[in-house]
Design a protein around this motif. Structure first.
Motif, PDB file in Angstrom:
ATOM      1  N   LEU A   1       8.442  14.271 -16.472  1.00  0.00           N
ATOM      2  CA  LEU A   1       7.122  14.633 -16.033  1.00  0.00           C
ATOM      3  C   LEU A   1       6.961  13.244 -15.299  1.00  0.00           C
ATOM      4  CD1 LEU A   1       5.665  15.540 -19.534  1.00  0.00           C
ATOM      5  CD2 LEU A   1       6.491  17.168 -17.761  1.00  0.00           C
ATOM      6  N   PHE A   2       6.272  13.229 -13.993  1.00  0.00           N
ATOM      7  CA  PHE A   2       6.227  11.918 -13.275  1.00  0.00           C
ATOM      8  C   PHE A   2       4.884  11.646 -12.868  1.00  0.00           C
ATOM      9  CE2 PHE A   2      10.085  13.989 -12.339  1.00  0.00           C
ATOM     10  CZ  PHE A   2      10.958  13.098 -12.072  1.00  0.00           C
ATOM     11  N   ASP A   3       4.282  10.534 -13.279  1.00  0.00           N
ATOM     12  CA  ASP A   3       3.007   9.820 -12.601  1.00  0.00           C
ATOM     13  C   ASP A   3       3.198   9.971 -10.985  1.00  0.00           C
ATOM     14  OD1 ASP A   3       0.479   8.383 -12.337  1.00  0.00           O
ATOM     15  OD2 ASP A   3       1.814   6.671 -11.909  1.00  0.00           O
ATOM     16  N   LEU A   4       2.167   9.601 -10.519  1.00  0.00           N
ATOM     17  CA  LEU A   4       2.445   9.759  -8.770  1.00  0.00           C
ATOM     18  C   LEU A   4       2.428   8.501  -8.295  1.00  0.00           C
ATOM     19  CD1 LEU A   4       2.315  11.535  -6.198  1.00  0.00           C
ATOM     20  CD2 LEU A   4      -0.421  11.325  -6.429  1.00  0.00           C
ATOM     21  N   ASP A   5       1.504   7.748  -8.437  1.00  0.00           N
ATOM     22  CA  ASP A   5       1.263   6.594  -7.587  1.00  0.00           C
ATOM     23  C   ASP A   5       2.283   5.345  -8.255  1.00  0.00           C
ATOM     24  OD1 ASP A   5      -0.672   7.005  -5.550  1.00  0.00           O
ATOM     25  OD2 ASP A   5      -1.806   7.771  -7.281  1.00  0.00           O
ATOM     26  N   GLY A   6       3.160   4.804  -7.417  1.00  0.00           N
ATOM     27  CA  GLY A   6       4.011   3.994  -8.061  1.00  0.00           C
ATOM     28  C   GLY A   6       5.219   4.394  -8.707  1.00  0.00           C
ATOM     29  N   VAL A   7       5.376   5.857  -8.724  1.00  0.00           N
ATOM     30  CA  VAL A   7       6.534   6.410  -9.424  1.00  0.00           C
ATOM     31  C   VAL A   7       7.048   7.371  -8.091  1.00  0.00           C
ATOM     32  CG1 VAL A   7       7.280   7.819 -11.025  1.00  0.00           C
ATOM     33  CG2 VAL A   7       5.594   6.252 -11.472  1.00  0.00           C
ATOM     34  N   ILE A   8       6.207   8.117  -7.512  1.00  0.00           N
ATOM     35  CA  ILE A   8       6.815   8.978  -6.538  1.00  0.00           C
ATOM     36  C   ILE A   8       6.495   8.616  -5.223  1.00  0.00           C
ATOM     37  CG2 ILE A   8       6.482  11.447  -5.585  1.00  0.00           C
ATOM     38  CD1 ILE A   8       5.669  12.387  -8.452  1.00  0.00           C
ATOM     39  N   VAL A   9       5.209   8.136  -5.036  1.00  0.00           N
ATOM     40  CA  VAL A   9       4.692   7.361  -3.604  1.00  0.00           C
ATOM     41  C   VAL A   9       4.453   5.995  -3.966  1.00  0.00           C
ATOM     42  CG1 VAL A   9       4.321   9.731  -2.460  1.00  0.00           C
ATOM     43  CG2 VAL A   9       2.292   8.399  -4.109  1.00  0.00           C
ATOM     44  N   ASP A  10       4.820   5.264  -2.867  1.00  0.00           N
ATOM     45  CA  ASP A  10       4.587   3.677  -2.950  1.00  0.00           C
ATOM     46  C   ASP A  10       3.263   3.267  -2.379  1.00  0.00           C
ATOM     47  OD1 ASP A  10       4.819   1.040  -3.230  1.00  0.00           O
ATOM     48  OD2 ASP A  10       6.312   1.040  -1.511  1.00  0.00           O
ATOM     49  N   THR A  11       2.122   3.494  -3.418  1.00  0.00           N
ATOM     50  CA  THR A  11       0.719   3.437  -3.006  1.00  0.00           C
ATOM     51  C   THR A  11       0.001   2.303  -3.707  1.00  0.00           C
ATOM     52  OG1 THR A  11       0.153   5.162  -4.498  1.00  0.00           O
ATOM     53  CG2 THR A  11       0.543   5.774  -2.159  1.00  0.00           C
ATOM     54  N   GLU A  12       0.606   1.825  -4.885  1.00  0.00           N
ATOM     55  CA  GLU A  12       0.101   0.887  -5.772  1.00  0.00           C
ATOM     56  C   GLU A  12      -0.645  -0.252  -4.915  1.00  0.00           C
ATOM     57  OE1 GLU A  12      -1.318   1.321  -8.328  1.00  0.00           O
ATOM     58  OE2 GLU A  12      -0.373   2.786  -9.279  1.00  0.00           O
ATOM     59  N   SER A  13       0.077  -0.903  -4.248  1.00  0.00           N
ATOM     60  CA  SER A  13      -0.290  -2.154  -3.370  1.00  0.00           C
ATOM     61  C   SER A  13      -1.430  -1.726  -2.553  1.00  0.00           C
ATOM     62  CB  SER A  13       0.814  -2.804  -2.596  1.00  0.00           C
ATOM     63  OG  SER A  13       1.255  -1.883  -1.752  1.00  0.00           O
ATOM     64  N   GLN A  14      -1.600  -0.532  -1.908  1.00  0.00           N
ATOM     65  CA  GLN A  14      -2.724  -0.407  -1.257  1.00  0.00           C
ATOM     66  C   GLN A  14      -4.004  -0.199  -2.158  1.00  0.00           C
ATOM     67  OE1 GLN A  14      -1.396   2.704   1.984  1.00  0.00           O
ATOM     68  NE2 GLN A  14       0.208   2.841   0.737  1.00  0.00           N
ATOM     69  N   TYR A  15      -3.725   0.383  -3.415  1.00  0.00           N
ATOM     70  CA  TYR A  15      -4.888   0.695  -4.124  1.00  0.00           C
ATOM     71  C   TYR A  15      -5.432  -0.670  -4.743  1.00  0.00           C
ATOM     72  CZ  TYR A  15      -4.760   5.791  -4.526  1.00  0.00           C
ATOM     73  OH  TYR A  15      -4.944   7.081  -4.317  1.00  0.00           O
ATOM     74  N   SER A  16      -4.535  -1.690  -4.756  1.00  0.00           N
ATOM     75  CA  SER A  16      -4.982  -2.998  -5.373  1.00  0.00           C
ATOM     76  C   SER A  16      -5.729  -3.424  -4.299  1.00  0.00           C
ATOM     77  CB  SER A  16      -3.730  -3.832  -5.693  1.00  0.00           C
ATOM     78  OG  SER A  16      -2.856  -3.370  -6.750  1.00  0.00           O
ATOM     79  N   ILE A  17      -5.373  -3.452  -3.056  1.00  0.00           N
ATOM     80  CA  ILE A  17      -6.492  -3.910  -1.990  1.00  0.00           C
ATOM     81  C   ILE A  17      -7.732  -3.399  -2.150  1.00  0.00           C
ATOM     82  CG2 ILE A  17      -6.853  -4.258   0.469  1.00  0.00           C
ATOM     83  CD1 ILE A  17      -3.462  -4.304   0.817  1.00  0.00           C
ATOM     84  N   TYR A  18      -7.775  -2.256  -2.107  1.00  0.00           N
ATOM     85  CA  TYR A  18      -9.194  -1.541  -2.394  1.00  0.00           C
ATOM     86  C   TYR A  18      -9.864  -1.986  -3.618  1.00  0.00           C
ATOM     87  CZ  TYR A  18     -12.648   2.008  -2.571  1.00  0.00           C
ATOM     88  OH  TYR A  18     -14.066   2.533  -2.562  1.00  0.00           O
ATOM     89  N   TRP A  19      -9.367  -1.764  -4.471  1.00  0.00           N
ATOM     90  CA  TRP A  19     -10.029  -2.216  -5.859  1.00  0.00           C
ATOM     91  C   TRP A  19     -10.404  -3.546  -5.981  1.00  0.00           C
ATOM     92  CZ3 TRP A  19     -12.993   1.252  -7.827  1.00  0.00           C
ATOM     93  CH2 TRP A  19     -12.541   2.585  -7.711  1.00  0.00           C
ATOM     94  N   ASN A  20      -9.569  -4.532  -5.462  1.00  0.00           N
ATOM     95  CA  ASN A  20      -9.743  -6.020  -5.438  1.00  0.00           C
ATOM     96  C   ASN A  20     -11.054  -6.378  -4.693  1.00  0.00           C
ATOM     97  OD1 ASN A  20      -7.530  -6.551  -7.127  1.00  0.00           O
ATOM     98  ND2 ASN A  20      -6.332  -7.132  -5.544  1.00  0.00           N
ATOM     99  N   ASN A  21     -11.187  -5.527  -3.559  1.00  0.00           N
ATOM    100  CA  ASN A  21     -12.401  -5.574  -2.676  1.00  0.00           C
ATOM    101  C   ASN A  21     -13.450  -5.187  -3.423  1.00  0.00           C
ATOM    102  OD1 ASN A  21     -10.792  -6.808  -0.445  1.00  0.00           O
ATOM    103  ND2 ASN A  21     -10.452  -4.834   0.431  1.00  0.00           N
ATOM    104  N   VAL A  22     -13.301  -3.988  -4.048  1.00  0.00           N
ATOM    105  CA  VAL A  22     -14.785  -3.393  -4.771  1.00  0.00           C
ATOM    106  C   VAL A  22     -15.174  -4.354  -5.920  1.00  0.00           C
ATOM    107  CG1 VAL A  22     -15.397  -1.660  -6.675  1.00  0.00           C
ATOM    108  CG2 VAL A  22     -14.022  -0.898  -4.564  1.00  0.00           C
ATOM    109  N   GLY A  23     -14.094  -5.076  -6.536  1.00  0.00           N
ATOM    110  CA  GLY A  23     -14.381  -6.017  -7.602  1.00  0.00           C
ATOM    111  C   GLY A  23     -15.329  -7.253  -6.949  1.00  0.00           C
ATOM    112  N   VAL A  24     -14.895  -7.871  -5.852  1.00  0.00           N
ATOM    113  CA  VAL A  24     -15.581  -8.992  -5.117  1.00  0.00           C
ATOM    114  C   VAL A  24     -16.953  -8.549  -4.732  1.00  0.00           C
ATOM    115  CG1 VAL A  24     -15.312 -10.277  -2.898  1.00  0.00           C
ATOM    116  CG2 VAL A  24     -13.362  -9.943  -4.496  1.00  0.00           C
TER     117      VAL A  24
END
Length: 215
Positions: free
Chosen positions: A8-31
């Protein structure tokens, strides 16, 4: 006892390399919305939109709508590169009659973007569980227990692949063997939360999976 083996596989960071892209988006949301410069992306990693809104944006419907619209645009334009070795590993599991599932906190809109870039990805999995199918998100084990049920696999024969703290906790809570990937967090942050930690799927095969000892 049912002898079906399931991965059983999580998707982001396990199957596809997307976590760094999400970090940018949510860091901007926080600011922008919370005046939070301290890496808001780390705080919400592994959470669904519903969880994020309930905890940080409750009652702020206009802001929630803005976040959703901007996130949809962001996900549409993201790259969905595979984690190294994942396709070879999935093919290896198929050859050994292992059932497979994606178990993700992503919604169906995000999954449509993934399918657009990788139209063949569905062929690697017997079941795909998304946020639209569950009522309780990771670290609750509901999503993994649902995947096991859909695959007709006993939890003792299920292996969870996760990179986030919430996901690793969900796999543990489900009573399954947990494989941690140090693609998002360093080895030291997750080593005590998984039965084994790997950097990616290169040089990882069915025999190594079967040799893991549950702690």
């Amino acid at each position: 006892m049912n002898r079906t083996i399931a991965a059983l596989f999580d998707l982001d960071g396990v199957i596809v390399d997307t976590e760094s892209q999400y970090s940018i988006y949510w860091n901007n949301v926080g600011v922008k919305y919370l005046s939070d410069p301290d890496r808001f992306g780390d705080k919400v990693k592994g959470n669904t939109l519903r969880q994020i809104f309930e905890k940080y944006f409750s009652g702020r419907e206009e802001i929630q709508q803005e976040i959703v619209e901007n996130l949809d645009k962001w996900e549409h334009d993201m790259s969905y590169d595979y984690i190294p070795g994942i396709l070879d590993f999935l093919n290896c599991l198929r050859k050994n009659d292992v059932k497979t599932a994606i178990v993700t906190s992503s919604n169906d809109v995000k999954m449509a973007n993934l399918y657009r870039e990788h139209p063949d990805i569905k062929s690697y999995f017997d079941v795909i569980v998304t946020a639209n199918q569950i009522s309780r998100s990771k670290p609750d084990p509901e999503c993994y227990l649902l995947a096991a049920k859909l695959l007709d696999a006993d939890i003792q024969n299920c292996y969870v692949f996760e990179d986030s703290l919430a996901g690793l906790a969900a796999g543990r809570a489900a009573g399954m063997t947990v494989v941690g990937l140090s693609t998002t967090l360093p080895f030291s942050r997750i080593e005590d939360k998984a039965d084994i930690v790997i950097s990616d799927f290169r040089e990882f095969d069915f025999d190594k999976l079967m040799s893991i000892k549950r702690s």
